[in-house]
Scaffold this motif. Structure first.
Motif, PDB file in Angstrom:
ATOM      1  N   SER A  56       0.819  -1.210   0.000  1.00  0.00           N
ATOM      2  CA  SER A  56       0.000   0.000   0.000  1.00  0.00           C
ATOM      3  C   SER A  56       0.857   1.266   0.000  1.00  0.00           C
ATOM      4  O   SER A  56       0.475   2.284  -0.572  1.00  0.00           O
TER       5      SER A  56
ATOM      6  N   PRO B 154       0.502   2.392  -4.080  1.00  0.00           N
ATOM      7  CA  PRO B 154      -0.822   2.652  -3.496  1.00  0.00           C
ATOM      8  C   PRO B 154      -1.996   2.427  -4.426  1.00  0.00           C
ATOM      9  O   PRO B 154      -3.120   2.216  -3.987  1.00  0.00           O
ATOM     10  N   GLN B 155      -1.751   2.446  -5.753  1.00  0.00           N
ATOM     11  CA  GLN B 155      -2.861   2.250  -6.683  1.00  0.00           C
ATOM     12  C   GLN B 155      -3.420   0.831  -6.624  1.00  0.00           C
ATOM     13  O   GLN B 155      -4.556   0.584  -7.052  1.00  0.00           O
TER      14      GLN B 155
ATOM     15  N   SER C 147      -6.870   0.530  -3.857  1.00  0.00           N
ATOM     16  CA  SER C 147      -7.486   1.850  -3.929  1.00  0.00           C
ATOM     17  C   SER C 147      -8.892   1.740  -4.495  1.00  0.00           C
ATOM     18  O   SER C 147      -9.258   0.726  -5.095  1.00  0.00           O
TER      19      SER C 147
ATOM     20  N   CYS D 249     -10.349   8.957   3.853  1.00  0.00           N
ATOM     21  CA  CYS D 249      -9.392   8.485   2.846  1.00  0.00           C
ATOM     22  C   CYS D 249      -8.025   8.401   3.504  1.00  0.00           C
ATOM     23  O   CYS D 249      -7.499   9.409   3.987  1.00  0.00           O
TER      24      CYS D 249
ATOM     25  N   VAL E 160      -4.336   8.945  -3.925  1.00  0.00           N
ATOM     26  CA  VAL E 160      -3.376   8.502  -4.936  1.00  0.00           C
ATOM     27  C   VAL E 160      -3.372   9.468  -6.115  1.00  0.00           C
ATOM     28  O   VAL E 160      -2.324   9.864  -6.611  1.00  0.00           O
TER      29      VAL E 160
ATOM     30  N   CYS F 150      -8.619   6.767  -3.945  1.00  0.00           N
ATOM     31  CA  CYS F 150      -8.323   6.758  -2.514  1.00  0.00           C
ATOM     32  C   CYS F 150      -7.710   5.415  -2.121  1.00  0.00           C
ATOM     33  O   CYS F 150      -8.309   4.361  -2.339  1.00  0.00           O
ATOM     34  N   ALA F 151      -6.503   5.445  -1.557  1.00  0.00           N
ATOM     35  CA  ALA F 151      -5.804   4.218  -1.178  1.00  0.00           C
ATOM     36  C   ALA F 151      -6.172   3.791   0.233  1.00  0.00           C
ATOM     37  O   ALA F 151      -6.486   4.613   1.092  1.00  0.00           O
TER      38      ALA F 151
END
Length: 214
Positions: free
Chosen positions: A45, A49-50, A53, A71, A75, A145-146
């Motif tokens: 993560s 991070p994508q 997400s 959140c 990202v 949002c990760a």
């Protein structure tokens, strides 16, 4: 893909050097191996991070500093809407893009409307918007949002993409070998597993290693 930690934990335990097949969790306990599983998820993560997400549309508040509640980490940002109408599409706001912190232009075609000229990160879930959003403007932003998935037990289901599981296992091996980092062979094995994991995640071998104590 929904997986249970125990399935991954067993494979990782079998791969450990000096571990006899069918006698899993003798070198490292189930508790240690579950910690390795959760640590590996958190590391993925952080560095990619994508992978973990989800898209969200958030309403921005009046002013410049925008903390995105709910959140863990932003990202990227895509479309902006002002008073319900599509206003602009920011350039990519990829978290690892070094140019992002200097701001990216996000212009609207209508000079009479409020428009976002620059947007940049001020923290994991905080953005700076310029010019400040006025009180009478309803501004929404589509973001990616990760989040960090974690397993409370070795039988809990966790959603992990199939193509990420090999990197997850490599990071778990890195973590477990790093526990005994006083051992030169273990330090070498640990470093190798980190490099393999970063390559599998597509982020390159030069990402600084993350301490297993985190």
């Amino acid at each position: 893909m929904n997986i249970t930690p125990i399935s991954v934990m067993t494979r990782v335990s079998d791969r450990l050097s000096d571990q006899e097949i069918d006698y899993e969790f003798e070198l490292y306990t189930k508790r240690q191996t579950l910690s390795a599983f959760n640590w590996a998820l958190a590391t993925i993560s952080q560095v990619a991070p994508q992978i973990f997400s989800e898209p969200k549309r958030v309403t921005l508040q009046a002013g410049s500093v925008q903390k995105i509640d709910g959140c863990e980490r932003v990202v990227s940002g895509t479309d902006i809407y002002v008073n319900g109408e599509y206003a602009s599409t920011p350039d990519s706001m990829e978290r690892l893009n070094p140019h992002l912190r200097r701001g990216r232009k996000c212009l609207s075609d209508d000079p009479e409307k409020y428009r976002v000229q620059y947007m940049s990160f001020a923290g994991d879930n905080t953005l700076n918007v310029y010019p400040p959003i006025p009180d009478d403007a309803d501004v929404e932003l589509d973001i990616l949002c990760a989040f960090t998935p974690q397993a409370e037990s070795d039988s809990a289901f966790v959603d992990v993409p199939t193509n990420v599981i090999p990197a997850l296992e490599e990071l778990m091996l890195y973590y477990l070998y790093d526990i005994d980092s006083e051992s030169v062979p273990n330090r070498s094995r640990s470093a190798t597993h980190w490099e393999v994991a970063m390559t599998l995640l597509g982020v390159g071998k030069n990402v600084p290693r993350r301490s297993s104590e985190v």
